[in-house]
Design a protein around this motif. Structure first.
Motif, mmCIF file in Angstrom:
data_model
loop_
_atom_site.group_PDB
_atom_site.id
_atom_site.type_symbol
_atom_site.label_atom_id
_atom_site.label_comp_id
_atom_site.label_asym_id
_atom_site.label_seq_id
_atom_site.Cartn_x
_atom_site.Cartn_y
_atom_site.Cartn_z
ATOM 1 N N LEU A 208 0.814 -1.219 0.000
ATOM 2 C CA LEU A 208 0.000 0.000 0.000
ATOM 3 C C LEU A 208 0.846 1.267 0.000
ATOM 4 N N ALA A 209 1.799 1.379 0.926
ATOM 5 C CA ALA A 209 2.579 2.612 1.036
ATOM 6 C C ALA A 209 3.443 2.878 -0.200
ATOM 7 N N PRO A 210 4.194 1.881 -0.718
ATOM 8 C CA PRO A 210 4.972 2.156 -1.933
ATOM 9 C C PRO A 210 4.105 2.492 -3.144
ATOM 10 N N LEU A 211 2.986 1.807 -3.311
ATOM 11 C CA LEU A 211 2.129 2.113 -4.455
ATOM 12 C C LEU A 211 1.567 3.528 -4.348
ATOM 13 N N ALA A 212 1.143 3.923 -3.149
ATOM 14 C CA ALA A 212 0.622 5.277 -2.956
ATOM 15 C C ALA A 212 1.707 6.314 -3.201
ATOM 16 N N GLY A 213 2.873 6.092 -2.632
ATOM 17 C CA GLY A 213 3.973 7.029 -2.833
ATOM 18 C C GLY A 213 4.397 7.122 -4.279
#
Length: 228
Positions: A208-213
């Motif tokens: 979630l965090a890498p895709l959002a970033g």
């Protein structure tokens, strides 16, 4: 397309084998360990070398967050996103399997402690969930932003692998103590499959965090251009 998939498989394999392998086998080797700096450099070198090797074939993503980011940024075809991600996860998983086999030759060695990502009790510095979310999101934001900018039309694309490799090195130097550094869902998934249930339960964050970033990084990079 088959050549692109093969290139992404091999590139992500090399990133996981080189980066995670340095952490598992070399980082804490008695008396001669390469430490955090050595691991960070290994991740950067793995991307740099394989980008020169196969970048002309697949674009050298080696990371689902980069693939999705380039798609959102208008640099990549949507129909190729899923095949790329499958190839990346497969490459990381095969590399992790080989590393797990090698590491099993050392009694009492836990692969998760060095290669898998985590927060809280699984974080090297026991950092919180919030800290993990922030560092993974910000790190991937700048990774994808820099990828987008150094590969933009008119730039010296031959130097792009150097910039991207050094970017990944810097990200690791900052964030290894927090999460063992992911900024790459495929690189996280492979080792987590061999690290145990605790790491698998926290894997959602490292998608979630890498895709959002990465998505935000691509959008900002697309907005900041030399010409309107």
């Amino acid at each position: 397309m088959q050549q692109k998939i093969a290139a992404e498989f091999l590139g992500t394999f090399w990133l996981t084998f080189g980066g995670c392998g340095s952490a598992i086998l070399s980082a804490a080797f008695p008396g001669l360990g390469i430490g955090f700096a050595g691991v960070a450099l290994a991740f950067g070198l793995s991307v740099l070398t394989m980008s020169y090797a196969v970048g002309s074939i697949s674009g050298a993503h080696f990371n689902p967050a980069v693939t999705v980011g380039l798609w959102v940024g208008g640099r990549f075809a949507g129909l190729e996103v899923l095949p790329y991600i499958i190839a990346q996860v497969a490459g990381a998983t095969v590399a992790a399997a080989i590393l797990a086999l090698v590491a099993s030759g050392r009694p009492g060695f836990e692969i998760g402690e060095f290669a898998a990502n985590g927060y809280g009790a699984l974080s090297p510095g026991q950092y919180s969930l919030l800290a993990a979310v922030v560092v993974e999101t910000v790190g991937t934001f700048f990774l994808v932003f820099i990828v987008m900018r150094v590969t933009a039309p008119g730039n010296a694309s031959g130097f792009a692998p150097i910039a991207v490799g050094l970017t990944l090195t810097l990200i690791h130097l900052v964030s290894i103590p927090v999460t063992n550094t992911s900024v790459n869902p495929a690189r996280s998934t492979g080792p987590a499959l061999f690290a145990g249930t605790d790491y698998l339960m926290q894997l959602w964050l490292f998608w979630l965090a890498p895709l959002a970033g990465g998505v935000v990084g691509a959008l900002v990079a697309r907005a900041i251009r030399e010409k309107p």
